[in-house]
Motif scaffolding. Structure first.
Motif, PDB file in Angstrom:
ATOM      1  N   SER A  70     -15.563   2.864  -0.985  1.00  0.00           N
ATOM      2  CA  SER A  70     -14.786   2.886   0.254  1.00  0.00           C
ATOM      3  C   SER A  70     -14.125   4.247   0.426  1.00  0.00           C
ATOM      4  O   SER A  70     -13.683   4.870  -0.544  1.00  0.00           O
ATOM      5  CB  SER A  70     -13.710   1.790   0.212  1.00  0.00           C
ATOM      6  OG  SER A  70     -12.901   1.825   1.358  1.00  0.00           O
ATOM      7  N   THR A  73      -2.972  -1.087  -2.930  1.00  0.00           N
ATOM      8  CA  THR A  73      -3.847  -0.101  -2.305  1.00  0.00           C
ATOM      9  C   THR A  73      -3.132   1.236  -2.195  1.00  0.00           C
ATOM     10  O   THR A  73      -2.012   1.309  -1.698  1.00  0.00           O
ATOM     11  CB  THR A  73      -4.284  -0.553  -0.900  1.00  0.00           C
ATOM     12  OG1 THR A  73      -4.961  -1.801  -1.007  1.00  0.00           O
ATOM     13  CG2 THR A  73      -5.224   0.471  -0.272  1.00  0.00           C
ATOM     14  N   SER A  86       0.838  -1.201   0.000  1.00  0.00           N
ATOM     15  CA  SER A  86       0.000   0.000   0.000  1.00  0.00           C
ATOM     16  C   SER A  86       0.870   1.248   0.000  1.00  0.00           C
ATOM     17  O   SER A  86       2.008   1.236   0.458  1.00  0.00           O
ATOM     18  CB  SER A  86      -0.939   0.009   1.212  1.00  0.00           C
ATOM     19  OG  SER A  86      -0.216   0.009   2.414  1.00  0.00           O
ATOM     20  N   THR A 127     -14.567   2.855   5.751  1.00  0.00           N
ATOM     21  CA  THR A 127     -13.839   1.611   6.004  1.00  0.00           C
ATOM     22  C   THR A 127     -12.447   1.786   6.590  1.00  0.00           C
ATOM     23  O   THR A 127     -11.858   0.809   7.061  1.00  0.00           O
ATOM     24  CB  THR A 127     -13.697   0.820   4.695  1.00  0.00           C
ATOM     25  OG1 THR A 127     -13.062   1.663   3.709  1.00  0.00           O
ATOM     26  CG2 THR A 127     -15.067   0.378   4.178  1.00  0.00           C
ATOM     27  N   HIS A 128     -11.895   2.998   6.554  1.00  0.00           N
ATOM     28  CA  HIS A 128     -10.497   3.170   6.964  1.00  0.00           C
ATOM     29  C   HIS A 128     -10.325   4.367   7.892  1.00  0.00           C
ATOM     30  O   HIS A 128     -10.922   5.424   7.680  1.00  0.00           O
ATOM     31  CB  HIS A 128      -9.592   3.357   5.744  1.00  0.00           C
ATOM     32  CG  HIS A 128      -9.412   2.120   4.923  1.00  0.00           C
ATOM     33  ND1 HIS A 128     -10.408   1.621   4.118  1.00  0.00           N
ATOM     34  CD2 HIS A 128      -8.345   1.282   4.797  1.00  0.00           C
ATOM     35  CE1 HIS A 128      -9.959   0.528   3.519  1.00  0.00           C
ATOM     36  NE2 HIS A 128      -8.719   0.314   3.913  1.00  0.00           N
ATOM     37  N   THR A 179     -10.758  -0.679   9.110  1.00  0.00           N
ATOM     38  CA  THR A 179      -9.332  -0.923   8.945  1.00  0.00           C
ATOM     39  C   THR A 179      -8.566   0.276   9.479  1.00  0.00           C
ATOM     40  O   THR A 179      -8.799   1.404   9.047  1.00  0.00           O
ATOM     41  CB  THR A 179      -8.980  -1.134   7.460  1.00  0.00           C
ATOM     42  OG1 THR A 179      -9.675  -2.289   6.975  1.00  0.00           O
ATOM     43  CG2 THR A 179      -7.481  -1.337   7.288  1.00  0.00           C
ATOM     44  N   ARG A 180      -7.679   0.026  10.410  1.00  0.00           N
ATOM     45  CA  ARG A 180      -6.892   1.104  10.991  1.00  0.00           C
ATOM     46  C   ARG A 180      -5.514   1.135  10.349  1.00  0.00           C
ATOM     47  O   ARG A 180      -4.809   0.145  10.328  1.00  0.00           O
ATOM     48  CB  ARG A 180      -6.768   0.913  12.499  1.00  0.00           C
ATOM     49  CG  ARG A 180      -8.111   0.941  13.208  1.00  0.00           C
ATOM     50  CD  ARG A 180      -7.933   0.803  14.699  1.00  0.00           C
ATOM     51  NE  ARG A 180      -9.214   0.901  15.381  1.00  0.00           N
ATOM     52  CZ  ARG A 180      -9.338   1.016  16.703  1.00  0.00           C
ATOM     53  NH1 ARG A 180      -8.273   1.046  17.462  1.00  0.00           N
ATOM     54  NH2 ARG A 180     -10.535   1.095  17.256  1.00  0.00           N
ATOM     55  N   VAL A 181      -5.168   2.283   9.825  1.00  0.00           N
ATOM     56  CA  VAL A 181      -3.881   2.466   9.166  1.00  0.00           C
ATOM     57  C   VAL A 181      -3.060   3.421  10.017  1.00  0.00           C
ATOM     58  O   VAL A 181      -3.446   4.574  10.213  1.00  0.00           O
ATOM     59  CB  VAL A 181      -4.057   3.042   7.742  1.00  0.00           C
ATOM     60  CG1 VAL A 181      -2.714   3.122   7.034  1.00  0.00           C
ATOM     61  CG2 VAL A 181      -5.039   2.196   6.943  1.00  0.00           C
TER      62      VAL A 181
END
Length: 333
Positions: free
Chosen positions: A139, A67, A34, A169-170, A191-193
């Protein structure tokens, strides 16, 4: 904590052959799959051309796409425009990456709304408006510094304001011992970035200076700069070299330059730098231009004196910055 995926921040950085190779083959045990990117048409076009030309995209599949987290919100002048619906529509609608992702199953682009907390006090309902305007996207996410801030802070982002729509979503937020954004309650399906795992900005990411503390330090190398004693020695040599009382027969302009450098060194000695990064920024913005403006050239001895002083000063600033970071960590422990 196990790390199985690595995200590269490519904003303002060239996509080198080694990065392209890492993207397509993976780095064991880390898998680079990503990218983080700021919304910029020219940079997005360059990224796509590099990905296509290298064949990198073909190494990914619909099941395992490349991604790209595309941070949107700021215009070319650095102004946050998330409160402008027409800006957001234009930024996403004309994004080369978004256009490419619509027809390429190998590429997934997740827009991240950049620092929406900027508008929470003036536009409390902005999150509802943003969520509604992005309902057509498969998303999207948020990139925010506001989660770890205390509720009393004007840029605090309450978890209660996180969108609840299925396509949210993120969450892109800092994760390090001084910015515990992930201490918030678990968020199912999100989703944790993480970013800034090894650095922390003063004021928890809200400083206007851009200076940051490093949370990783190397053993002190007293051979570089000679430790504190070496710094004092280099300081005294520099102050002595630029003492106007030791010179005679020099023209007024040269004496002015000698006095200028001595005052500059005294100012640097008394200045407390927040970090090594802030020290480097000060050198680039003030010290180097000031020296170039004062002198067309300097003799070899003067050059050596200045080189040794700045080497010792840099080592001193690095030591002090690491000590400050340790104290901050201990206070938060």
């Amino acid at each position: 904590m196990s790390l199985h995926r690595l995200m590269l921040n490519l904003s303002g950085r060239p996509l080198t052959p080694s990065i392209l190779s890492s993207l397509s083959t993976g780095l064991s045990p880390l898998n680079i799959s990503s990218l983080e990117f700021l919304n910029s048409r020219a940079d997005e076009v360059a990224l796509l051309e590099a990905l296509r030309g290298s064949g990198t995209l073909s190494a990914f599949t619909a099941e395992r796409p490349l991604t790209v987290y595309l941070k949107v919100g700021y215009d070319a002048d650095g102004k946050n425009k998330l409160d402008d619906a027409s800006y957001l529509e234009h930024a996403l609608g004309t994004s080369p990456l978004m256009v490419e992702a619509a027809s390429s199953p190998n590429l997934k682009v997740v827009p991240l709304l950049h620092n929406p907390e900027t508008f929470l006090q003036t536009s409390p309902s902005i999150m509802k408006s943003l969520s509604s305007s992005l309902s057509h996207l498969p998303s999207y996410g948020l990139s925010t510094n506001g989660l770890p801030l205390p509720p009393s802070h004007p840029l605090h982002f309450p978890q209660s304001l996180l969108p609840t729509s299925p396509n949210f979503t993120h969450l892109h937020a800092p994760l390090n011992p001084l910015e515990p954004a992930y201490s918030v309650a678990p968020l199912p399906g999100l989703t944790r970035v993480a970013y800034r795992p090894l650095t922390c900005y003063p004021c928890l990411g809200t400083s206007d200076t851009g200076d940051c503390y490093s949370l990783v330090s190397a053993p002190a190398d007293d051979a570089v700069g000679g430790g504190e004693e070496g710094y004092r020695r280099a300081l005294n040599v520099a102050l002595g070299h630029f003492d106007v009382s030791s010179y005679s027969g020099l023209d007024a302009d040269t004496l002015e330059g000698v006095s200028y450098v001595r005052n500059m060194i005294q100012g640097l000695d008394g200045r407390e730098f927040m970090s090594f990064k802030s020290y480097e920024r000060h050198l680039d913005a003030e010290v180097v231009p000031g020296l170039h403006g004062m002198f067309e050239e300097v003799d070899e001895e003067t050059s050596e004196v200045l080189t040794e002083y700045f080497k010792a000063l840099g080592a001193k600033v690095r030591r002090e910055g690491e000590a400050k970071a340790r104290r901050m960590l201990e206070e938060r422990a």
